[in-house]
Design a protein around this motif. Structure first.
Motif, mmCIF file in Angstrom:
data_model
loop_
_atom_site.group_PDB
_atom_site.id
_atom_site.type_symbol
_atom_site.label_atom_id
_atom_site.label_comp_id
_atom_site.label_asym_id
_atom_site.label_seq_id
_atom_site.Cartn_x
_atom_site.Cartn_y
_atom_site.Cartn_z
ATOM 1 N N ASP A 228 -2.148 -25.208 11.951
ATOM 2 C CA ASP A 228 -0.916 -24.424 11.998
ATOM 3 C C ASP A 228 -0.229 -24.472 10.646
ATOM 4 O O ASP A 228 -0.237 -25.496 9.966
ATOM 5 N N MET B 99 4.917 -32.215 4.461
ATOM 6 C CA MET B 99 5.836 -31.105 4.627
ATOM 7 C C MET B 99 7.017 -31.654 5.420
ATOM 8 O O MET B 99 6.837 -32.209 6.512
ATOM 9 N N VAL C 181 -3.763 -20.441 2.645
ATOM 10 C CA VAL C 181 -2.647 -20.238 3.567
ATOM 11 C C VAL C 181 -2.680 -18.755 3.941
ATOM 12 O O VAL C 181 -2.495 -17.891 3.090
HETATM 13 N N1 LIG Z 1 -0.395 -26.770 7.273
HETATM 14 C C1 LIG Z 1 0.132 -26.220 6.171
HETATM 15 N N2 LIG Z 1 1.209 -25.433 6.254
HETATM 16 C C2 LIG Z 1 1.738 -24.850 5.143
HETATM 17 N N3 LIG Z 1 1.245 -25.001 3.912
HETATM 18 C C3 LIG Z 1 0.161 -25.785 3.761
HETATM 19 C C4 LIG Z 1 -0.454 -26.441 4.870
HETATM 20 N N4 LIG Z 1 -1.505 -27.134 4.422
HETATM 21 C C5 LIG Z 1 -1.553 -26.946 3.096
HETATM 22 N N5 LIG Z 1 -0.564 -26.131 2.681
HETATM 23 C C6 LIG Z 1 -0.289 -25.684 1.299
HETATM 24 O O1 LIG Z 1 -1.502 -25.713 0.559
HETATM 25 C C7 LIG Z 1 -1.429 -26.670 -0.504
HETATM 26 C C8 LIG Z 1 -2.767 -27.356 -0.669
HETATM 27 O O2 LIG Z 1 -3.127 -27.993 0.519
HETATM 28 P P1 LIG Z 1 -3.585 -29.518 0.569
HETATM 29 O O3 LIG Z 1 -3.828 -29.874 1.993
HETATM 30 O O4 LIG Z 1 -2.591 -30.330 -0.170
HETATM 31 O O5 LIG Z 1 -5.008 -29.495 -0.115
HETATM 32 P P2 LIG Z 1 -5.504 -29.691 -1.626
HETATM 33 O O6 LIG Z 1 -4.428 -30.394 -2.399
HETATM 34 O O7 LIG Z 1 -6.727 -30.490 -1.442
HETATM 35 O O8 LIG Z 1 -5.781 -28.315 -2.122
HETATM 36 C C9 LIG Z 1 -0.286 -27.587 -0.116
HETATM 37 O O9 LIG Z 1 0.275 -28.196 -1.245
HETATM 38 C C10 LIG Z 1 0.648 -26.642 0.608
HETATM 39 O O10 LIG Z 1 1.412 -25.896 -0.333
#
Ligand SMILES: Nc1ncnc2c1ncn2[C@@H]1O[C@H](COP(=O)(O)OP(=O)(O)O)[C@@H](O)[C@H]1O
Ligand SMILES: [Mg+2]
Length: 417
Positions: free
Chosen positions: A186, A273, A155
């Motif tokens: 985004d 989210m 992030v």
């Molecule tokens: N588009 C986004 N906006 C804000 N935070 C995000 C977003 N995508 C992921 N995150 C944050 O990153 C964390 C990990 O992303 P995720 O897509 O769940 O991948 P993984 O669990 O495979 O690492 C999420 O739990 C969230 O806290």
């Protein structure tokens, strides 16, 4: 009935613990299992990636059902391979498992089926990624395409964050082939929630919602971990929101997968989210969360074998799930230093001091002669069930305080923050 659990972490110990209660099961095996699983099943020393050996074992041992805990073997096609041999295995086949195995596949699938998610694009190198982010403006989220054990998401609020992520992915190649391509999406604002269902290709049966605590320190501070504790149920996702997620996300996934000829059968875990514009999908997983399983499964009264069989037959809609009224709370005990570097091999004491009212799920442990020693970052999950979350909290922490090893660490605010 003979059943094999594949995996050796806390989630798999929980699956084995639940299966061990089924009156339909005469013999339970774990591959490779762990010392906790050894107490309730027969552990066979085969790794989760050794699909040929697992098939040979299942055939020879006349295993009736195999249940797969972790994502890697699902994404590698373990279920397809078992089924091709006439063996029953619970979990999605390789094609639908790509919802977790490739974030690019997953986002394109969502775009194709109008499933609400953040706008995104796909890139193969650092320069194109940087240019896009410059155009689009920070914050943005960079995600390695493939499986990265929860470490492949960045992030990014500043240019430094972007540079660090790109260095990790494209220069150091820390994720290998899983980082050949990235998603940039985004950054969304809101509250995170997860929503799990059992799916049979057509129908979805929602599981009781659980709340995770990802950051290592109290007050949700510090770096993210695999999860430091959970409780179930949680009210973050109201009944109305759950229905909205079924309508806008879960059913479109099932319908879309069916239309492609690759029906989704197994556990579909939607990471969400909750934004001002409604729930948007962050990601899909195709198996239980860990440590969500440690609070969901102890509350499930329904026999897992009934769920597996209804899944196979496509009749999950005729199987009402039954839940224990009590609330569950799980505290993860970790090695000092986790999620950074930590020592292994510390002797764990006090496991026998804990009463029957709590369940100790082993994750990173190992048998070492007469001792059980630490063998991973997250070592144990201590789950209590009680009439209220507060009671479950008290019971879980009473047990946690009796267990110790050099450098043991746990968050003291699970269920509060
Ligand atoms: N588009 C986004 N906006 C804000 N935070 C995000 C977003 N995508 C992921 N995150 C944050 O990153 C964390 C990990 O992303 P995720 O897509 O769940 O991948 P993984 O669990 O495979 O690492 C999420 O739990 C969230 O806290
Ligand atoms: Mg996630």
């Amino acid at each position: 009935m003979k059943v094999l659990v594949i995996g050796g972490g806390g989630r798999e110990h929980t699956l084995a613990w639940k299966l061990a209660q089924s009156p339909k099961i005469t013999q339970l095996y774990s591959a490779p299992g762990n010392p906790g699983m050894a107490a309730i099943s027969e552990c066979v020393p085969i790794g989760v990636d050794a699909i040929d050996e697992l098939i040979a074992f299942a055939k020879q041992g006349q295993i009736d059902w195999t249940v797969v805990g972790p994502e890697n073997p699902l994404c590698d096609g373990l279920v397809d391979r078992f089924q091709a041999e006439g063996l029953k295995a619970y979990g999605p086949r390789q094609a639908p498992a790509q919802l977790e195995g490739s974030k690019i596949f997953s986002k394109r699938f969502m775009a194709e089926h109008n499933i609400p998610t953040a706008p995104f694009d796909v890139f193969q190198n650092a320069t194109d990624t940087k240019n896009y982010i410059e155009q689009r403006g920070l914050p943005q989220v960079i995600k390695a395409d493939g499986l990265a054990a929860g470490k492949g998401v960045f992030v990014c609020f500043s240019q430094e964050d972007v540079d660090e992520a790109l260095n990790e992915i494209f220069e150091k190649k820390s994720f290998g082939d899983a980082g050949l391509e990235v998603i940039v999406e985004d950054c969304l604002e809101g509250i995170e929630a997860s929503f799990l269902v059992f799916a049979d290709g057509d129908h979805a049966l929602p599981l009781a919602p659980a709340q995770d605590h990802k950051p290592i320190f109290e007050g949700n501070k510090g770096p993210n971990t695999g999860g430091m504790g959970t409780f179930c149920p949680t009210t973050t996702l109201s009944a109305a929101l759950q229905q909205e997620v079924i309508n806008t996300v879960v059913q479109p996934v099932l319908d879309g997968m069916k239309a492609k000829g690759t029906p989704f059968k197994g556990i579909l875990y939607t990471g969400l989210m909750l934004t001002q514009d409604g729930p948007l999908v962050l990601e899909f997983n195709v198996r239980f969360g860990d440590p969500e399983a440690q609070v969901i499964l102890p509350r499930l009264n329904t026999d897992l074998i009934d769920i597996f069989e209804a899944t196979e037959q496509g009749t999950l809609n005729q199987l009402p799930l039954s839940w224990d009224e009590r609330e569950a709370l799980c505290v993860i005990m970790a090695s000092g230093g986790y999620p950074g570097s930590y020592e292994k091999g510390q002797v764990i004491s006090g496991l026998d001091q804990v009463g029957e009212d709590v369940i100790i799920f082993h994750a990173g442990t190992k048998q070492d002669g007469g001792n059980i020693v630490t063998n991973g970052g997250r070592v144990l999950g201590v789950t209590a069930l009680a009439a209220t979350r507060e009671d479950a909290r008290r019971q879980a922490y009473t047990a946690v305080e009796k267990i110790s090893w050099n450098g043991a660490y746990y968050r003291k605010d699970i269920g509060i923050n």
